[in-house]
Design a protein around this motif. Sequence first.
Motif, mmCIF file in Angstrom:
data_model
loop_
_atom_site.group_PDB
_atom_site.id
_atom_site.type_symbol
_atom_site.label_atom_id
_atom_site.label_comp_id
_atom_site.label_asym_id
_atom_site.label_seq_id
_atom_site.Cartn_x
_atom_site.Cartn_y
_atom_site.Cartn_z
ATOM 1 N N MET A 47 46.828 5.306 98.673
ATOM 2 C CA MET A 47 47.220 5.407 100.083
ATOM 3 C C MET A 47 48.655 4.883 100.205
ATOM 4 S SD MET A 47 45.502 3.599 103.415
ATOM 5 C CE MET A 47 44.001 4.547 103.281
ATOM 6 N N ASN A 48 49.599 5.783 100.491
ATOM 7 C CA ASN A 48 50.990 5.383 100.638
ATOM 8 C C ASN A 48 51.256 4.968 102.080
ATOM 9 O OD1 ASN A 48 51.818 5.836 97.990
ATOM 10 N ND2 ASN A 48 51.888 8.052 98.351
ATOM 11 N N ALA A 49 51.114 3.724 102.319
ATOM 12 C CA ALA A 49 51.359 3.184 103.658
ATOM 13 C C ALA A 49 51.749 1.726 103.494
ATOM 14 C CB ALA A 49 50.108 3.308 104.525
ATOM 15 N N THR A 50 52.567 1.250 104.378
ATOM 16 C CA THR A 50 52.948 -0.153 104.292
ATOM 17 C C THR A 50 51.769 -1.034 104.678
ATOM 18 O OG1 THR A 50 53.667 -0.301 106.586
ATOM 19 C CG2 THR A 50 55.293 0.492 104.976
ATOM 20 N N ALA A 51 51.846 -2.282 104.236
ATOM 21 C CA ALA A 51 50.769 -3.226 104.532
ATOM 22 C C ALA A 51 50.581 -3.385 106.038
ATOM 23 C CB ALA A 51 51.072 -4.572 103.886
ATOM 24 N N ALA A 58 44.619 -3.233 97.774
ATOM 25 C CA ALA A 58 43.825 -2.164 97.153
ATOM 26 C C ALA A 58 44.089 -0.826 97.827
ATOM 27 C CB ALA A 58 42.343 -2.513 97.230
ATOM 28 N N LEU A 59 44.311 -0.832 99.142
ATOM 29 C CA LEU A 59 44.585 0.406 99.876
ATOM 30 C C LEU A 59 46.046 0.843 99.751
ATOM 31 C CD1 LEU A 59 42.575 -0.396 103.148
ATOM 32 C CD2 LEU A 59 41.863 1.078 101.251
ATOM 33 N N ALA A 60 46.939 -0.123 99.554
ATOM 34 C CA ALA A 60 48.372 0.195 99.515
ATOM 35 C C ALA A 60 48.828 0.641 98.128
ATOM 36 C CB ALA A 60 49.183 -1.018 99.953
ATOM 37 N N ARG A 61 48.164 0.165 97.075
ATOM 38 C CA ARG A 61 48.557 0.522 95.705
ATOM 39 C C ARG A 61 47.809 1.783 95.245
ATOM 40 N NH1 ARG A 61 50.775 -2.825 92.078
ATOM 41 N NH2 ARG A 61 49.293 -2.145 90.466
ATOM 42 N N PRO A 62 48.378 2.532 94.316
ATOM 43 C CA PRO A 62 47.668 3.710 93.793
ATOM 44 C C PRO A 62 46.407 3.299 93.045
ATOM 45 C CG PRO A 62 50.008 3.729 93.188
ATOM 46 C CD PRO A 62 49.717 2.373 93.732
ATOM 47 N N GLY A 63 45.350 4.071 93.198
ATOM 48 C CA GLY A 63 44.122 3.802 92.477
ATOM 49 C C GLY A 63 43.041 3.196 93.349
ATOM 50 N N MET A 64 41.974 2.758 92.701
ATOM 51 C CA MET A 64 40.812 2.183 93.392
ATOM 52 C C MET A 64 40.767 0.677 93.168
ATOM 53 S SD MET A 64 36.766 2.979 92.650
ATOM 54 C CE MET A 64 36.818 2.196 91.024
ATOM 55 N N GLY A 65 40.459 -0.073 94.220
ATOM 56 C CA GLY A 65 40.283 -1.518 94.096
ATOM 57 C C GLY A 65 38.859 -1.861 93.691
ATOM 58 N N VAL A 91 43.662 -2.903 91.962
ATOM 59 C CA VAL A 91 43.560 -4.362 91.925
ATOM 60 C C VAL A 91 42.127 -4.724 91.535
ATOM 61 C CG1 VAL A 91 42.907 -4.601 94.363
ATOM 62 C CG2 VAL A 91 44.048 -6.493 93.222
ATOM 63 N N ILE A 92 41.971 -5.869 90.864
ATOM 64 C CA ILE A 92 40.639 -6.418 90.587
ATOM 65 C C ILE A 92 40.576 -7.768 91.297
ATOM 66 C CG2 ILE A 92 39.038 -7.280 88.837
ATOM 67 C CD1 ILE A 92 40.331 -5.349 86.851
ATOM 68 N N ALA A 93 39.686 -7.877 92.291
ATOM 69 C CA ALA A 93 39.568 -9.105 93.087
ATOM 70 C C ALA A 93 38.234 -9.770 92.785
ATOM 71 C CB ALA A 93 39.669 -8.784 94.576
ATOM 72 N N ILE A 94 38.276 -11.052 92.445
ATOM 73 C CA ILE A 94 37.063 -11.821 92.164
ATOM 74 C C ILE A 94 36.844 -12.764 93.338
ATOM 75 C CG2 ILE A 94 35.963 -13.456 90.590
ATOM 76 C CD1 ILE A 94 37.805 -12.237 88.383
#
Length: 599
Positions: free
Chosen positions: A1-5, A53-60, A134-137
């Motif tokens: 998702m190409n959008a600013t935070a 996770a939404l701003a970077r390419p790929g799946m969080g 991103v990988i969030a724990i």
Amino acid sequence: MNATALDILRTIYGYDAFRGPQERIITHVIAGNNAFVLMPTGGGKSLCYQIPALARPGMGVVVSPLLALMADQVTALRQAGVRAAALNSDLEPDGRRALWRDIRAGAVDLLYVAPETLLKPEVLDLLASVRLSVIAIDEAHCLSQWGHDFRPSYRQLDAVVARFPDTPRMALTATADAPTRAEILSHLAIDPADAFISGFDRPNIRYAIEEKDNPRARLRAFLRRHEGESGIIYCLSKRRTEETAEWLRGLGYDALAYHAGMDKAAREASQARFQRGEAVIMVATVAFGMGIDKPDVRFVVHLDLPGSIEAYYQETGRAGRDGLPSEALMLYGHEDIALRARFIEESDAPEARKRMERRKLDALLGLCEAPGCRRQVLLSYFGDHCAPCGNCDSCLEPPVLFDGAIAAQKALSCIYRTGERFGQAYIVDVLLGVDSDRIRRSGHDRISTFGIGREHDARTWRAILRQLVALRLVDVDLAGHGGLSISAAGRAFLRQKPPLMLRAPRPPRAGRMKAGAARAPAAVAEQDAELFQALRRRRAELAREQNVPPYVIFHDRTLAELASSRPACHAEMAAVPGVGEAKLARYADAFLEVIAAYA
């Protein structure tokens, strides 16, 4: 998702500005860096990983400890228009295959997964085949062996460090003292320079700690101030949990029991009712609560002493996640102290662990008996600080201190002369010179300490003895019948006779609460209260129709804003915090109709 935070914050979550360190953390992770995030419950931790996770390419990928928590978070995100899913053991094979097809097709933005599931080789292989943002724990304190909620499966999460070295990883928690923080950073190979520690204060929670004197009467009075509200009551034993829930139901409350002895289906049913209800009280052991995402819990009560300050902070932090006024009440007595000490000594933990647990118990007792601001003591334990808060029992009604050295000497002498085998009630009776058959049969009406304590009443002597137990001057034999004995420190006290300041017990509660201290401040202005309740009823109807918790539609804070600002159209409602684009499209007409009826 190409959008600013900020665009994501506005369009999906319905907020115009970040809070506290959120923007710094989010910018840091979007740039590809790792992060350790320590932020109080309700401070907005979830946005710190959801937005990157939404701003970077790929799946969080989000690692979460509980299936129920994952389900609630996925439901809330879908309500906001985010493509979220959960991968867990409850998925049927067909559902699992469909989910993996969606993941490979790029149709999932955020994937929630339990650590046990994530660590399966086939899951790691499949995730390695797609792009991860991103990988969030979450609940990262669970990986620390010194933490209060250690989970062995979390300990193995260092596997993701080697397997996904180029994916930003985040560790997030609301509860971690310095040793726990250091262990998390080391284990997940996160540089200390990437740590964001924003403090521990929860100013909306009012803390109170009181003597356990007729706890049911005290609980009943407390609950009168919270009619129609959800809360959690913690008990130490399964039996007490069930008995308390049954007693509350007899009083007309919607009370449920929850403990590890219940079968899985019963536990899940109780948790679902609590999550979806708006006036449900959960009576539980500590088996319940970690990661509870219900924002409108208005109170947390401990009917027994918790295990540590970390546990107390974590458990009380389940109140007021929405930032609205909430209360935390703890009741404890000298037997609680002894029972917790017994748990430590009888455990099969190594001695190093026992030493750590003893220090943690001492710190908790220091909080219970502190003469000053509770919040200052609580925050100082975590290396944080604040001015006297004005929102705890010690600030609102400062305790009276007195020179208790002579009283302590009398109590210790009485324990010694009665043979160090009688419980608190008997020792108090001897000190007061009570004429009873039992005392006469034992010959204790003829000892020198009989009746030497008449300058204090029974409540004061109970408070003195409780503090002597907390100070480790007196031991309690819970393996027997609660008999009191003098510890090595108590014998040294009798020899050296140092000064000793003690807290006098508070007067009986009837009529003593200060004006304005009877309950937390109202969250809604009086003129808006009727509309607020009407909005809550409409929210409940919509939630029942969709079989979701009411708060995933809108939080109480958003309803309070709607009741106050009374928008008349979509554009005006869009300006209310918490109303994102997806929720505006889905719910605006339903809530605007209610508001118009009160115009």
